[in-house]
Design an enzyme around this catalytic site. Structure first.
Site, mmCIF file in Angstrom:
data_model
loop_
_atom_site.group_PDB
_atom_site.id
_atom_site.type_symbol
_atom_site.label_atom_id
_atom_site.label_comp_id
_atom_site.label_asym_id
_atom_site.label_seq_id
_atom_site.Cartn_x
_atom_site.Cartn_y
_atom_site.Cartn_z
ATOM 1 N N ASP A 1 -15.695 -1.604 1.722
ATOM 2 C CA ASP A 1 -16.531 -2.643 2.320
ATOM 3 C C ASP A 1 -16.663 -2.225 3.779
ATOM 4 O O ASP A 1 -15.693 -2.308 4.551
ATOM 5 C CB ASP A 1 -15.858 -4.008 2.199
ATOM 6 C CG ASP A 1 -16.637 -5.135 2.862
ATOM 7 O OD1 ASP A 1 -17.500 -4.850 3.738
ATOM 8 O OD2 ASP A 1 -16.380 -6.311 2.550
ATOM 9 N N ASN B 1 -24.706 5.323 5.902
ATOM 10 C CA ASN B 1 -25.927 5.011 5.184
ATOM 11 C C ASN B 1 -25.998 3.556 4.725
ATOM 12 O O ASN B 1 -27.091 3.025 4.569
ATOM 13 C CB ASN B 1 -26.032 5.938 3.962
ATOM 14 C CG ASN B 1 -27.147 5.527 3.044
ATOM 15 O OD1 ASN B 1 -28.309 5.704 3.353
ATOM 16 N ND2 ASN B 1 -26.786 4.953 1.905
ATOM 17 N N TYR C 1 -33.442 -7.600 10.896
ATOM 18 C CA TYR C 1 -33.408 -6.201 10.481
ATOM 19 C C TYR C 1 -33.855 -5.305 11.630
ATOM 20 O O TYR C 1 -33.214 -4.292 11.922
ATOM 21 C CB TYR C 1 -34.294 -5.995 9.245
ATOM 22 C CG TYR C 1 -34.206 -4.603 8.672
ATOM 23 C CD1 TYR C 1 -33.053 -4.188 8.008
ATOM 24 C CD2 TYR C 1 -35.268 -3.715 8.791
ATOM 25 C CE1 TYR C 1 -32.970 -2.905 7.472
ATOM 26 C CE2 TYR C 1 -35.186 -2.433 8.257
ATOM 27 C CZ TYR C 1 -34.034 -2.033 7.597
ATOM 28 O OH TYR C 1 -33.944 -0.764 7.080
#
Length: 174
Positions: free
Chosen positions: A66, A93, A158
């Protein structure tokens, strides 16, 4: 071309599927040993098994990670040292989309997006660098997005998180 990263030892986050799985496959095909890390431990293990079936046992390993948890980063880096004998490539990533405009995005969604998209990059770089210093030359690849440069009214969370990854990457490089 083959062998472009022969002898490298890479840890890739978000590697149970999508871009992370593809990055792990390509690095392995070019000669690297790879450690596929993902919160989806079973998916990462399946991808590692497929790489080993194609390229030979000992090419790929997997670990549950995690990316928002410091203790799990420490364990993943320790496992990279144990399983591969070091670390010379880190691919940060793992990431999630954060949808909703400034009026509809909740603070919880904002925090989750930053934890996965930004905090994970900070933790990955911080925890991996000591081991990477032992395996020079090394590379850290932090996945950002054009969304970090070009704003959208429907995804400020985002946009902001990917812009933060871009600037954090520049700071780490210095």
């Amino acid at each position: 071309m083959t062998g472009r990263v022969a002898g490298k030892k890479a840890l890739i986050t978000g590697a149970a599927q999508g871009l992370g799985a593809a990055q792990a496959r390509m690095l392995a095909r070019e000669g690297a040993q790879v450690l596929l890390a993902d919160i989806n431990a079973a998916g990462a293990a399946d991808q590692a098994a497929a790489i080993n079936a194609e390229l030979g046992v000992g090419t790929a390993f997997s670990v549950a990670l995690d990316v928002t948890q410091e203790d799990q980063w420490i364990a993943a880096v320790d496992y990279a040292a144990e399983a591969m004998g070091g670390l010379s490539v880190l691919v940060n990533n793992a990431g999630v989309g954060v949808r909703g405009n400034i009026e509809t995005c909740t603070l919880a969604e904002w925090h989750r997006g930053f934890a996965i998209n930004v905090d994970s990059v900070f933790l990955g770089c911080q925890k991996a660098l000591p081991l990477m210093k032992e395996s020079q030359p090394g590379s850290i690849i932090n996945i950002s997005s054009i969304a970090g440069l070009i704003a959208s009214d429907t995804m400020p969370g985002y946009n902001a998180s990917k812009a933060a990854v871009w600037m954090l990457s520049k700071s780490v490089a210095l």
